[in-house]
Design a protein around this motif. Structure first.
Motif, PDB file in Angstrom:
ATOM      1  N   THR A 260       0.944  -1.296   0.036  1.00 24.28           N
ATOM      2  CA  THR A 260      -0.142   0.096  -0.192  1.00 24.28           C
ATOM      3  C   THR A 260       0.843   1.161   0.109  1.00 24.28           C
ATOM      4  O   THR A 260       0.746   2.219   0.681  1.00 24.28           O
ATOM      5  CB  THR A 260      -0.849  -0.189   1.237  1.00 24.28           C
ATOM      6  N   MET A 261       1.804   1.227  -0.829  1.00 27.56           N
ATOM      7  CA  MET A 261       2.664   2.469  -0.914  1.00 27.56           C
ATOM      8  C   MET A 261       1.873   3.667  -1.645  1.00 27.56           C
ATOM      9  O   MET A 261       2.391   4.793  -1.140  1.00 27.56           O
ATOM     10  CB  MET A 261       4.002   2.136  -1.822  1.00 27.56           C
ATOM     11  N   GLY A 262       0.850   3.415  -2.132  1.00 28.35           N
ATOM     12  CA  GLY A 262       0.147   4.716  -2.984  1.00 28.35           C
ATOM     13  C   GLY A 262      -0.460   5.346  -1.867  1.00 28.35           C
ATOM     14  O   GLY A 262      -0.280   6.817  -1.897  1.00 28.35           O
ATOM     15  N   ALA A 263      -0.658   4.925  -0.657  1.00 29.68           N
ATOM     16  CA  ALA A 263      -1.512   5.438   0.453  1.00 29.68           C
ATOM     17  C   ALA A 263      -0.214   6.518   0.938  1.00 29.68           C
ATOM     18  O   ALA A 263      -0.550   7.855   1.350  1.00 29.68           O
ATOM     19  CB  ALA A 263      -1.857   4.716   1.509  1.00 29.68           C
ATOM     20  N   ALA A 264       0.969   6.207   1.093  1.00 28.58           N
ATOM     21  CA  ALA A 264       2.015   7.013   1.663  1.00 28.58           C
ATOM     22  C   ALA A 264       2.419   8.135   0.538  1.00 28.58           C
ATOM     23  O   ALA A 264       2.657   9.318   1.000  1.00 28.58           O
ATOM     24  CB  ALA A 264       3.183   5.938   2.023  1.00 28.58           C
ATOM     25  N   ILE A 265       2.511   7.550  -0.895  1.00 27.92           N
ATOM     26  CA  ILE A 265       2.675   8.569  -1.806  1.00 27.92           C
ATOM     27  C   ILE A 265       1.608   9.774  -1.650  1.00 27.92           C
ATOM     28  O   ILE A 265       1.932  10.925  -1.815  1.00 27.92           O
ATOM     29  CB  ILE A 265       2.902   7.844  -3.132  1.00 27.92           C
TER      30      ILE A 265
END
Length: 496
Positions: A260-265
């Motif tokens: 879920t790196m999208g959330a961090a980005i």
């Protein structure tokens, strides 16, 4: 801020305006009717349509009679007034306007009971039956009449409030009132129009100014305020000469996992675009390439199960939760962060962790903002039957914990530590996509890092987030979260 009032308070405002303007009550009713018709004509300009106006015997019905008279004068000849006399208790101003209608050529039908309604046909319906005076579910003849009108599947315009819908307070799941296409309300929106249950009563609402005493309205005691564009212009501070990245704070984003790196980005992007001088993302080692590629302006702090934040005081704001995942390691990490007494914006998985750790909830520093949606909120504070109860809980918990609670929905509620609720009016259904909450968290974190108070950061963040979405939705059916983040600087420029 616009102070929002209960129906009983609005009646006090009517009386004060009548006594101190001064203006006769019948003339104030005429003014309200003209304001209603002006908006109605903007939507419904075909004078050949047949219009049925249902008027009760109170002042809401008096408004309806005045509206009928004005429509006749505007060329709407295919108009019929239905006089709903189910109680036999008529107000003085209703009787005055009834006399005016009696002297006109307007077609009239008297309804002493529902069975008197026969051979009904209309293109449009105007609801002026009961107004805001009802504080209980519809029954008897009123329930039969309203049920019949709803089954006609015609556009219904409600005068001030749909018959059967409460202005404030609890709403029932089994709503039996008018299902309006649009409600044209006077001077102030009803508080309950901002609750999700209102969609059963009206698809749209529009507020018209009828000249009530604004200074008296703003002097009333209320737990609810509506955020306006003017408030944003007052709160948002322009950037000054000789300022630099250190002037605008350092934000830490604790977010993301392997999947879920999208959330961090998205969170880091929104923090960056909301103006944080420095942004650091505390992410899994596996996400470094993604971060450096997507956001080269954002620094990285690799995270593993042994991560500890060294010198947390160097961060003016810390966001925790988007895409983080729920685990014992993250629970311990969050516990160690809370102990630093920093300024936190807590969302998503961090809220799910707190839902199982009431001891940590009680230790949240006073500069904490939590941003739950409905399900997250109920996990934290228990199940609720209706949104009014949810707001009551948010108000009391924000005050008890000394934090700011942002309860997200179409219209977001910002509950301050003082127990006041600020309603954000911006945002739209085109924004109903994944990642929007991550962007909101990032915006607010960036604002806190810049030195805005938690309350002002929440107000600014929610308004700008929704306004960016509104601007983008003018040219798009759906709006992506990343586009909202990139639109934030342009929105800020408009208000500063």
């Amino acid at each position: 801020m616009q102070t929002l009032l209960t129906s009983s308070q609005m009646r006090l405002v009517d009386n004060f305006t009548i006594a101190n303007m001064p203006i006769a009550s019948i003339d104030l009713m005429e003014r309200a009717a003209k304001a209603f018709v002006k908006t109605f004509l903007h939507d419904e300009f075909d004078t050949q349509k047949t219009i049925a106006i249902f008027c009760g015997e109170g002042n809401n019905g008096g408004d309806g009679l005045a509206i009928a008279h004005i429509l006749l004068n505007n060329g709407y000849q295919n108009l019929k007034v239905y006089l709903v006399s189910f109680t036999g208790k008529a107000s003085k101003d209703y009787l005055i306007n009834l006399q005016r209608i009696e002297e006109s050529k307007c077609k009239k039908v008297y309804l002493s009971k529902f069975a008197d309604l026969k051979n009904f046909k209309a293109d449009l319906i105007i609801d002026a039956i009961l107004g805001s005076g009802l504080n209980r579910p519809l029954t008897g003849e009123f329930e039969k009449l309203i049920g019949f009108l709803n089954k006609q599947h015609k556009k219904i315009y409600a005068v001030d409030i749909p018959t059967g819908f409460p202005s404030e307070g609890k709403t029932t799941r089994d709503y039996k009132g008018i299902k309006a296409y649009k409600t044209i309300c006077f001077q102030r929106p009803k508080i309950n129009f901002y609750l999700p249950e209102s969609v059963a009563a009206t698809q749209y609402f529009e507020v018209v100014d009828i000249g009530l005493d604004e200074s008296f309205i703003e002097r009333q005691t209320s737990d609810f305020s509506l955020i306006t564009a003017g408030d944003i212009s007052k709160i948002l501070e322009p950037r000054k000469l000789f300022s630099h990245k250190g002037t605008y704070g350092h934000a830490l984003i604790v977010a993301g996992s392997v999947n879920t790196m999208g959330a961090a980005i998205l969170t880091a992007m929104a923090c960056l675009y909301s103006g944080s001088g420095l942004t650091t993302a505390c992410i899994p080692q596996s996400g470094l390439t993604t971060l450096n590629t997507a956001l080269p302006e954002v620094m990285a702090l690799p995270r593993d199960e042994y991560t500890r934040i060294e010198n947390p005081a160097k961060y003016q704001a810390i966001a925790i939760g988007p895409g983080l995942g729920v685990s014992q390691e993250h629970e311990r990490f969050i516990e160690s962060l809370i102990a630093t007494k920093n300024s936190f914006v807590i969302d998503a998985d961090a809220l799910n962790i707190l839902a199982n750790r009431s001891d940590l909830m009680s230790k949240l520093p006073e500069h904490t903002i939590i941003t739950p949606h409905m399900k997250e909120f109920d996990r934290l504070f228990g199940d609720h039957d209706c949104w009014w109860d949810r707001l009551e809980t948010a108000k009391s918990e924000a005050k008890s914990l000394g934090i700011t609670i942002i309860l997200k929905n179409q219209f977001t509620f910002i509950c301050s530590a003082a127990g006041h609720i600020y309603i954000n009016p911006t945002g739209n259904p085109a924004m109903a996509q994944g990642g929007m909450g991550d962007v909101l968290t990032g915006i607010i974190t960036g604002l806190v890092a810049q030195g805005y108070s938690t309350l002002n950061a929440a107000i600014l963040g929610c308004f700008l987030h929704g306004k960016a979405g509104d601007t983008l939705a003018n040219n798009a059916f759906v709006v992506a979260a990343g586009d909202v983040a990139r639109e934030i600087p342009h929105q800020m420029k408009q208000f500063c």
